[in-house]
Design a protein around this motif. Structure first.
Motif, short mmCIF file in Angstrom:
data_model
loop_
_atom_site.label_atom_id
_atom_site.label_comp_id
_atom_site.label_asym_id
_atom_site.label_seq_id
_atom_site.Cartn_x
_atom_site.Cartn_y
_atom_site.Cartn_z
N ILE A 308 0.84 -1.21 0.00
CA ILE A 308 0.00 0.00 0.00
C ILE A 308 0.88 1.26 0.00
CG2 ILE A 308 -1.76 1.31 1.30
CD1 ILE A 308 -3.02 -1.39 2.04
N GLU A 309 2.00 1.21 0.70
CA GLU A 309 2.94 2.35 0.65
C GLU A 309 3.41 2.58 -0.79
OE1 GLU A 309 3.77 4.66 2.89
OE2 GLU A 309 2.25 3.66 4.10
N MET A 310 3.66 1.49 -1.50
CA MET A 310 4.07 1.61 -2.91
C MET A 310 2.98 2.32 -3.72
SD MET A 310 5.75 -2.06 -3.94
CE MET A 310 7.52 -2.26 -3.98
N VAL A 311 1.72 1.92 -3.47
CA VAL A 311 0.60 2.53 -4.20
C VAL A 311 0.51 4.03 -3.88
CG1 VAL A 311 -1.91 2.52 -4.50
CG2 VAL A 311 -0.68 0.36 -4.24
N LYS A 312 0.69 4.37 -2.61
CA LYS A 312 0.62 5.78 -2.21
C LYS A 312 1.70 6.58 -2.93
CE LYS A 312 -0.80 5.19 2.63
NZ LYS A 312 -0.25 5.36 3.98
N GLN A 315 0.81 7.05 -6.54
CA GLN A 315 -0.25 8.05 -6.70
C GLN A 315 0.33 9.46 -6.74
OE1 GLN A 315 -1.92 10.20 -3.95
NE2 GLN A 315 -2.85 11.11 -5.77
N LYS A 316 1.33 9.68 -5.88
CA LYS A 316 1.95 11.01 -5.83
C LYS A 316 2.97 11.22 -6.94
CE LYS A 316 1.55 11.67 -0.83
NZ LYS A 316 1.57 10.31 -0.23
N GLY A 317 3.29 10.15 -7.64
CA GLY A 317 4.26 10.28 -8.72
C GLY A 317 5.69 10.07 -8.28
N THR A 318 5.87 9.50 -7.06
CA THR A 318 7.24 9.20 -6.64
C THR A 318 7.52 7.71 -6.84
OG1 THR A 318 6.49 8.83 -4.38
CG2 THR A 318 7.34 11.03 -4.90
N LYS A 319 8.78 7.37 -7.00
CA LYS A 319 9.14 5.96 -7.20
C LYS A 319 9.08 5.20 -5.89
CE LYS A 319 11.35 5.54 -11.46
NZ LYS A 319 12.01 4.59 -12.28
N PRO A 320 8.47 4.02 -5.89
CA PRO A 320 8.41 3.24 -4.65
C PRO A 320 9.79 2.85 -4.16
CG PRO A 320 6.95 2.35 -6.31
CD PRO A 320 7.76 3.39 -6.98
N GLU A 321 9.89 2.69 -2.83
CA GLU A 321 11.16 2.25 -2.24
C GLU A 321 11.45 0.80 -2.63
OE1 GLU A 321 11.06 2.21 2.03
OE2 GLU A 321 13.12 1.41 2.13
N ILE A 322 12.68 0.58 -3.04
CA ILE A 322 13.12 -0.74 -3.49
C ILE A 322 14.37 -1.07 -2.69
CG2 ILE A 322 14.32 -1.78 -5.48
CD1 ILE A 322 11.18 -1.49 -5.65
#
Ligand code: BGC
Length: 365
Positions: A308-312, A315-322
């Motif tokens: 869900i953090e990835m989805v958030k 949504q904001k246009g930032t790259k998810p943490e990997i």
């Protein structure tokens, strides 16, 4: 088109698995590339979550956690199980695309059978996240979020050795090997992780697989079904263990562990050291009662929250943490991953492992 017949499918799976094996269980050198996550999308958008069958408690927990968590984060969640199999899951993903889902999170029944639908999703501009199980042989997956599955297998292999040694300080030990469902991309990874620990001990004679059934193909449990594991254990006992002792069984998860224990008890033999995974309520009770030896703590809440953090972020246009950009080659691309750390649980550390778990914690008191 990605529709494969049965033979082609097994070939594809073998190819994918060998590709993973060649790169060291999905470990590869090439850098990850992802084009998604750049633009963001409207708050309150539809997010699809395609879950497999209810083959273990973690999936059932995930359904509620996704529904609650996505709603809380202001999204519209569309969370679906595919209890009737692959075709149903394919239809569900297509429907999510049609309904305009911005992110589609997939826990695949068969990670190699969704190519057409994932292409539809990407063509429609959605981001695709593989959840718990990798999506195979497709360029159309952006991220992978899971517990480290190879590590799960290693922990299971080590627990089997430790448990048997604590009961009987010296070998040789008679054991049997069980694996998960061959269509689940995780099953071979769990097995390979365990065999990394067990194979040297089989080779030096410390462990004896009395039935001789040592390969993944021989050890699999179709559909992760308890009844299949129980039937196989029944026949292994009849075929290979007259008066011989059975010291340990590698079981890939808790549901199968309990089925294996049921079979051994029905045959009138003492319960051997049996491993597991998932921290299912009945298995934690069994561990505390001194029957099942171990399970794996893979907190579903933490995994769903990370998805869900990835989805958030998307949504904001930032790259998810990997935290692992290079290890997961799905046969077509290296999928940037976020891996969580699984923990082994035995009676000795259960209270500490589940200290913050409202359901499991009280069982360990
Ligand atoms: C999951 C396990 C689960 C199994 C059967 C696997 O893909 O990683 O946690 O036990 O599926 O549902």
């Amino acid at each position: 088109m990605f529709k494969l017949n049965k033979t082609a499918k097994s070939v594809a799976v073998v190819l994918a698995v060998s590709a993973l094996a060649l790169t060291g269980c999905g470990r590869s050198e090439s850098p990850a590339a992802s084009s998604s996550g750049a633009g963001g999308f409207a708050a309150g958008s539809l997010i699809g979550v395609a879950l497999p069958q209810k083959t273990s408690e973690n999936w059932v927990l995930a359904e509620k956690l996704f529904n609650d968590g996505l709603t809380q984060a202001g999204f519209k969640g569309d969370v679906q199980f595919a209890n009737n199999g692959v075709a149903e899951q394919q239809n569900q993903i297509s429907a999510m695309v049609t309904k305009g889902a911005k992110v589609i999170i997939v826990g695949a029944i068969d990670g190699g059978q969704l190519g057409t639908q994932l292409k539809q999703a990407k063509d429609a501009g959605a981001t695709v996240i593989a959840y718990d199980r990798l999506l195979l042989n497709t360029p159309n997956v952006d991220y992978y979020v899971a517990y480290d599955n190879f590590k799960v297998g290693e922990l299971q292999g080590q627990a089997l050795l430790d448990g048997m040694k604590a009961k009987k300080p010296t070998g040789p030990y008679n054991i049997e090997l069980f694996a998960g469902s061959p269509d689940d991309a995780n099953a071979k990874v769990f097995f390979d992780g365990a065999m990394k620990i067990l194979q040297p001990k089989i080779d030096d004679g410390t462990l004896k697989v009395v039935s001789g059934q040592k390969t993944f193909e021989q050890a699999v449990t179709q559909g992760w079904k308890a009844e299949n594991a129980q039937k196989r254990m029944d026949s292994l006992l009849v075929g290979s263990y007259g008066s011989a002792a059975l010291d340990g069984v590698l079981s890939p998860n808790d549901t199968l562990a309990r089925a294996i224990i049921t079979s051994v008890k029905a045959a009138g033999k003492p319960v051997p050291i049996v491993t597991g995974q998932d921290s299912e309520v009945e298995s934690v009770k069994s561990i505390m009662a001194g029957e099942q030896y171990s399970t794996i703590n893979k907190d579903t809440t933490a995994l769903v929250n990370h998805a869900i953090e990835m989805v958030k972020g998307l949504q904001k246009g930032t790259k998810p943490e990997i935290n692992d950009p290079t290890s997961y080659n799905n046969g077509t691309k290296v999928v940037p991953a976020f891996l969580l750390v699984p923990k082994i649980v035995t009676k000795a550390n259960a209270a500490e492992q589940y200290a913050n778990d409202k359901v499991l914690g009280p069982l360990t008191k």
